[in-house]
Motif scaffolding. Structure first.
Motif, PDB file in Angstrom:
ATOM      1  N   TRP A 147     -44.080 -41.108  31.486  1.00 34.81           N
ATOM      2  CA  TRP A 147     -44.670 -42.450  31.539  1.00 34.81           C
ATOM      3  C   TRP A 147     -44.043 -43.403  30.529  1.00 34.81           C
ATOM      4  O   TRP A 147     -44.334 -44.598  30.545  1.00 34.81           O
ATOM      5  CB  TRP A 147     -46.181 -42.367  31.347  1.00 34.81           C
ATOM      6  CG  TRP A 147     -46.854 -41.765  32.532  1.00 34.81           C
ATOM      7  CD1 TRP A 147     -47.316 -40.481  32.647  1.00 34.81           C
ATOM      8  CD2 TRP A 147     -47.089 -42.391  33.789  1.00 34.81           C
ATOM      9  NE1 TRP A 147     -47.829 -40.280  33.901  1.00 34.81           N
ATOM     10  CE2 TRP A 147     -47.707 -41.444  34.631  1.00 34.81           C
ATOM     11  CE3 TRP A 147     -46.839 -43.666  34.291  1.00 34.81           C
ATOM     12  CZ2 TRP A 147     -48.089 -41.714  35.926  1.00 34.81           C
ATOM     13  CZ3 TRP A 147     -47.214 -43.959  35.596  1.00 34.81           C
ATOM     14  CH2 TRP A 147     -47.829 -42.993  36.396  1.00 34.81           C
TER      15      TRP A 147
ATOM     16  N   HIS B 132     -46.853 -48.497  34.844  1.00 36.10           N
ATOM     17  CA  HIS B 132     -46.391 -47.402  33.989  1.00 36.10           C
ATOM     18  C   HIS B 132     -46.523 -47.705  32.498  1.00 36.10           C
ATOM     19  O   HIS B 132     -46.916 -46.829  31.713  1.00 36.10           O
ATOM     20  CB  HIS B 132     -44.936 -47.057  34.320  1.00 36.10           C
ATOM     21  CG  HIS B 132     -43.958 -48.141  34.005  1.00 36.10           C
ATOM     22  ND1 HIS B 132     -43.374 -48.297  32.755  1.00 36.10           N
ATOM     23  CD2 HIS B 132     -43.453 -49.136  34.772  1.00 36.10           C
ATOM     24  CE1 HIS B 132     -42.563 -49.334  32.774  1.00 36.10           C
ATOM     25  NE2 HIS B 132     -42.597 -49.865  33.986  1.00 36.10           N
TER      26      HIS B 132
ATOM     27  N   HIS C  51     -48.615 -45.669  29.694  1.00 40.23           N
ATOM     28  CA  HIS C  51     -48.014 -45.213  28.436  1.00 40.23           C
ATOM     29  C   HIS C  51     -48.828 -45.697  27.239  1.00 40.23           C
ATOM     30  O   HIS C  51     -49.080 -44.942  26.286  1.00 40.23           O
ATOM     31  CB  HIS C  51     -46.568 -45.701  28.339  1.00 40.23           C
ATOM     32  CG  HIS C  51     -45.907 -45.318  27.053  1.00 40.23           C
ATOM     33  ND1 HIS C  51     -45.323 -46.229  26.207  1.00 40.23           N
ATOM     34  CD2 HIS C  51     -45.763 -44.106  26.453  1.00 40.23           C
ATOM     35  CE1 HIS C  51     -44.841 -45.600  25.146  1.00 40.23           C
ATOM     36  NE2 HIS C  51     -45.097 -44.315  25.271  1.00 40.23           N
TER      37      HIS C  51
END
Length: 459
Positions: free
Chosen positions: A47, A86, A90
């Motif tokens: 990620w 994404h 993260h």
């Protein structure tokens, strides 16, 4: 009774992605010393788009919704989109590591090059020369980062890249593009490519069911999980899924896509309603499987051929554990044949966390799985009788995690299970070890979620 001997060596966790972080958190909760080895400079695994092993691209979003994706111990912020991007995932993983004080437990920039079996335990060696002994080993290096690149006869004179190396559609502008593979990444990339060029084709070996991301205005996976919790007989459940898909998105053949050769849930669903839309408009052409390259021409299995400039292999990933000898991992048909996808049948101190692909969120699944692993390690020192009962079940290997679903014999299904069956089995094993499923205690039941969804509320 003499006091049990406590092994002072920490448990080694290899990887600080979603599975490694969940493992560290659950080990720490049970006061088990542990350390993680992470090759990259930060947490997050795939990620983190800056990680050389990341398989996300600039427009990657989750295919599971915010409520289903997050760990139960730290639900995702409701200010995030329904399907986070994404970088938001993260950031969430970084928040999780900070919230539970996991960062001090991680050796960053430590690429594990070798793991050796000791008489009791494991020795881990990293590329920078560090070496240490550990009482147990949890492999959490992920299985969606090592590309599977099929071989074809002939030679292609254009550009070939794997989906892991795809970053954005900008580089495809004006090119003739073939996407090989119709998994979630392949379908997303084909749709993105159709936005920048008029010549896009997607190669499909078989037909798949396409699921929308929203049903009745709510994330489809929450409705799906709630319906699974009703435990309908398999034929009734399949009929319900077919009806739901037909009403919400139609049938694949209506859009020029091949008809599936399997029942719903027998292969991972494609969470994408845009590919059928683009196919119906002629923006993406559907082709059979490629069999041969000739210059820039690709010959397909139906005898047709077509010219392309770029081929993107969205052909998935191989489970790759290069630092542990194959003799230790009981490989079978492309994956380690571990009990519950997590426990080595050969060693009582070797585990894999996160080698899972169910229909729900990965994070909460590995959260519970790693809780069972940590509880087993604790029981080995603090409750040997509970550990013995667990070992007996592991030796019998009489647990079915498929929920009666006959998954297709395909590499995509190597790590598949029926979600609610798998969670129930994990909870049973946790109870056997005297553990308590505290990670899920605060989560509303799926039926409660369903009631909230259909009443227009959110939980």
């Amino acid at each position: 009774m003499p006091e049990p001997q406590v092994d002072p060596r920490p448990v080694a966790v290899i990887g600080a992605g979603p599975s490694g972080l969940a493992s560290l958190k659950n080990l720490s909760d049970l006061n088990i010393p542990c350390v993680a080895y992470e090759s990259h400079s930060g947490v997050g695994g795939i990620w983190d788009i800056r990680n050389p092993r990341s398989s996300v691209y600039q427009n990657t979003h989750t295919i599971t919704s915010r409520e289903v994706t997050g760990y139960a111990d730290l639900p995702m912020d409701r200010g995030l989109p329904a399907y986070p991007r994404h970088d938001q995932v993260h950031g969430y993983l970084q928040q999780y590591a900070e919230r539970f004080n996991l960062l001090p437990l991680i050796r960053f920039g430590s690429d594990v090059t070798q793991v050796e079996r000791l008489t009791d335990g494991w020795r881990v060696t990293t590329a920078d020369g560090h070496s240490a002994e550990h009482r147990a080993l949890i492999i959490a290096n992920g299985h969606n980062w090592h590309p599977h690149m099929p071989a074809f006869s002939g030679k292609f004179d254009g550009e070939i890249l794997h989906s892991r190396d795809y970053t954005s559609a900008a580089a495809l502008a004006g090119k003739r593009v073939l996407v090989v593979g119709a998994g979630n990444s392949g379908c997303d990339i084909a749709v993105e490519a159709a936005g920048v060029t008029d010549h896009v084709a997607i190669s499909m070996r078989r037909g798949y069911y396409f699921f929308p991301k929203f049903i009745f205005g709510n994330p489809a996976d929450q409705v799906s999980e709630s319906s699974q919790n009703l435990r309908l007989p398999a034929p009734v459940a399949r009929a319900a899924y077919r009806t739901m898909l037909k009403l919400s998105i139609g049938t694949p053949d209506q859009f020029g896509l091949p008809k599936p050769d399997h029942e719903p849930l027998e292969s991972p669903p494609i969470v994408n309603s845009l590919l059928p839309y683009y196919c119906a408009h002629g923006r993406v052409k559907v082709r059979k499987a490629p069999v041969r390259f000739d210059g820039k021409f690709v010959e397909f299995s139906d005898g047709t051929s077509e010219e392309f400039d770029t081929i993107i292999m969205a052909t998935g990933f191989r489970i790759h554990i290069p630092f542990v000898g194959e003799e230790h991992l009981d490989w079978n048909k492309g994956r380690p044949d571990f009990y519950l996808l997590a426990f080595s049948p050969r060693y009582d101190d070797l585990f894999i966390a996160g080698m899972t692909d169910g229909t729900g969120g990965h994070f909460p699944t590995v959260e519970l799985q790693s809780r069972v692993i940590a509880s087993y390690l604790a029981a080995r020192e603090r409750d040997p009788e509970a550990a013995r009962r667990f070992d007996e079940r592991k030796r019998r290997r009489d647990v079915d995690i498929t929920g009666g679903i006959k998954f297709l014999d395909s590499p995509r299904n190597l790590t598949q299970f029926e979600l609610l069956t798998y969670l129930r089995v994990l909870r049973d094993h946790l109870s056997l070890l005297g553990g308590r499923d505290t990670t899920y205690a605060q989560r509303p039941s799926l039926l409660e979620q369903a009631a909230a969804l259909f009443s227009g509320g959110r939980k």
